[in-house]
Write a protein that holds these residues in place. Structure first.
Motif, PDB file in Angstrom:
ATOM      1  N   LEU A   1       0.827  -1.209   0.000  1.00  0.00           N
ATOM      2  CA  LEU A   1       0.000   0.000   0.000  1.00  0.00           C
ATOM      3  C   LEU A   1       0.862   1.261   0.000  1.00  0.00           C
ATOM      4  O   LEU A   1       0.465   2.286  -0.561  1.00  0.00           O
ATOM      5  N   GLY A   2       2.044   1.183   0.619  1.00  0.00           N
ATOM      6  CA  GLY A   2       2.959   2.317   0.570  1.00  0.00           C
ATOM      7  C   GLY A   2       3.385   2.620  -0.852  1.00  0.00           C
ATOM      8  O   GLY A   2       3.500   3.791  -1.251  1.00  0.00           O
ATOM      9  N   TYR A   3       3.601   1.562  -1.624  1.00  0.00           N
ATOM     10  CA  TYR A   3       3.930   1.728  -3.046  1.00  0.00           C
ATOM     11  C   TYR A   3       2.733   2.304  -3.800  1.00  0.00           C
ATOM     12  O   TYR A   3       2.881   3.196  -4.648  1.00  0.00           O
ATOM     13  N   CYS A   4       1.530   1.799  -3.502  1.00  0.00           N
ATOM     14  CA  CYS A   4       0.327   2.273  -4.179  1.00  0.00           C
ATOM     15  C   CYS A   4       0.080   3.756  -3.933  1.00  0.00           C
ATOM     16  O   CYS A   4      -0.521   4.441  -4.757  1.00  0.00           O
ATOM     17  N   ALA A   5       0.543   4.256  -2.789  1.00  0.00           N
ATOM     18  CA  ALA A   5       0.391   5.680  -2.501  1.00  0.00           C
ATOM     19  C   ALA A   5       1.107   6.526  -3.548  1.00  0.00           C
ATOM     20  O   ALA A   5       0.702   7.660  -3.835  1.00  0.00           O
ATOM     21  N   LEU A   6       2.162   5.975  -4.137  1.00  0.00           N
ATOM     22  CA  LEU A   6       2.897   6.672  -5.193  1.00  0.00           C
ATOM     23  C   LEU A   6       2.388   6.319  -6.586  1.00  0.00           C
ATOM     24  O   LEU A   6       2.325   7.177  -7.472  1.00  0.00           O
ATOM     25  N   SER A   7       2.030   5.060  -6.782  1.00  0.00           N
ATOM     26  CA  SER A   7       1.701   4.577  -8.121  1.00  0.00           C
ATOM     27  C   SER A   7       0.234   4.676  -8.484  1.00  0.00           C
ATOM     28  O   SER A   7      -0.107   4.693  -9.676  1.00  0.00           O
ATOM     29  N   ALA A   8      -0.667   4.724  -7.488  1.00  0.00           N
ATOM     30  CA  ALA A   8      -2.100   4.678  -7.776  1.00  0.00           C
ATOM     31  C   ALA A   8      -2.861   5.903  -7.283  1.00  0.00           C
ATOM     32  O   ALA A   8      -3.668   6.481  -8.011  1.00  0.00           O
TER      33      ALA A   8
END
Length: 294
Positions: free
Chosen positions: A125-132
């Motif tokens: 989810l930390g990655y999704c904060a940047l990618s999504a």
């Protein structure tokens, strides 16, 4: 990356290259021209960033850094060198688009150059904060309907769309040495990076995928208040995005979580339409009852 990769999905009438391969309509033709063109311009920039991170020859980190510098020229009021950024410029000005969102998309692709595994769902989810998350925030800006509550709901929806795309692209991502299924869930199923695609482990992998889909469905639940909280064409457009996610979850469930063998798992246009209608009907009913606006 959400919204910008040529992932498996239904055809739409979008004119932007590869927009027709998304799991949802990027920019419906029925939308007012100014907002539709803004969405397509956003898509083109996001697509360009993703291509740099996934397929650019040579030093991808340097390529992304150069694109970021060009993006900052736009923010400074100068003329960018990249055509997609020049095309974005009038829309960015008209709708006061938050350019930090594009910066975050670049950062997500920079992360992809060095991080290829995620320990648990929270890390993902930390990655999704940047990618999504940035995509949904840009959409809200285009329809001039940004509020803290809508941003929170949008973040949940966009992260769910990203998770579902990861489920669809397990084989493709594995070939690129990227594993977006959480490592702790793979380990709990007795799987490793090297064994997860073996036929003997198909059932275990399906269970992990279906668990991701269940979580994504829960996150897509934020789509109901989000759509209800929007008005006009913004409601219609976002209902399409949420419906695409729900139809994708349906497709993976119907496949029993098998995203490795057989035909690519694609959302049904019929199911997408049904989900969109349900969301819009629910939103209309909600609007008729007294409630606090987000």
């Amino acid at each position: 990356m959400i919204d910008v990769t040529p992932s498996r999905g239904v055809e739409t009438t979008d004119s932007a290259p590869n927009a027709s391969t998304e799991n949802f309509p990027v920019a419906l033709r029925i939308l007012p021209a100014a907002r539709r063109h803004a969405l397509l311009a956003i898509y083109a920039v996001a697509r360009a960033i993703d291509q740099l991170g996934d397929a650019a020859p040579g030093d991808r980190t340097a390529a992304l850094a150069a694109f970021r510098s060009d993006l900052h020229r736009l923010g400074d009021g100068d003329t960018p060198a990249e055509r997609v950024l020049r095309d974005l410029a009038p829309h960015a000005k008209r709708f006061a688009l938050p350019l930090q969102c594009f910066d975050d998309l670049i950062e997500a692709n920079l992360v992809d150059q060095t991080v290829t595994r995620y320990a648990d769902f929270d890390a993902l989810l930390g990655y999704c904060a940047l990618s999504a998350h940035p995509i949904g925030r840009l959409v809200l800006a285009v329809f001039e309907q940004t509020t803290p509550a809508r941003v929170a709901w949008s973040d949940s929806v966009c992260a769910a769309l990203q998770v579902l795309e990861h489920c669809q692209d397990v084989v493709e991502d594995h070939a690129a040495d990227r594993i977006y299924l959480p490592q702790n869930q793979l380990a709990a199923a007795g799987l490793t990076d090297t064994t997860m695609l073996r036929p003997a482990n198909a059932l275990a992998l399906r269970r992990v995928v279906l668990d991701q889909v269940r979580t994504a469905r829960e996150m897509l639940g934020a789509g109901t208040p989000l759509v209800a909280g929007l008005r006009g064409w913004g409601r219609v457009a976002v209902a399409g995005y949420v419906a695409g996610g729900l139809a994708t979850a349906d497709a993976i469930d119907r496949a029993g979580g098998d995203v490795v063998t057989g035909a690519p798992v694609r959302p049904s246009r019929t199911r997408m339409a049904r989900h969109a209608i349900r969301l819009l009907v629910t939103a209309r009913a909600t609007a008729r009852t007294p409630s606090r606006r987000p």
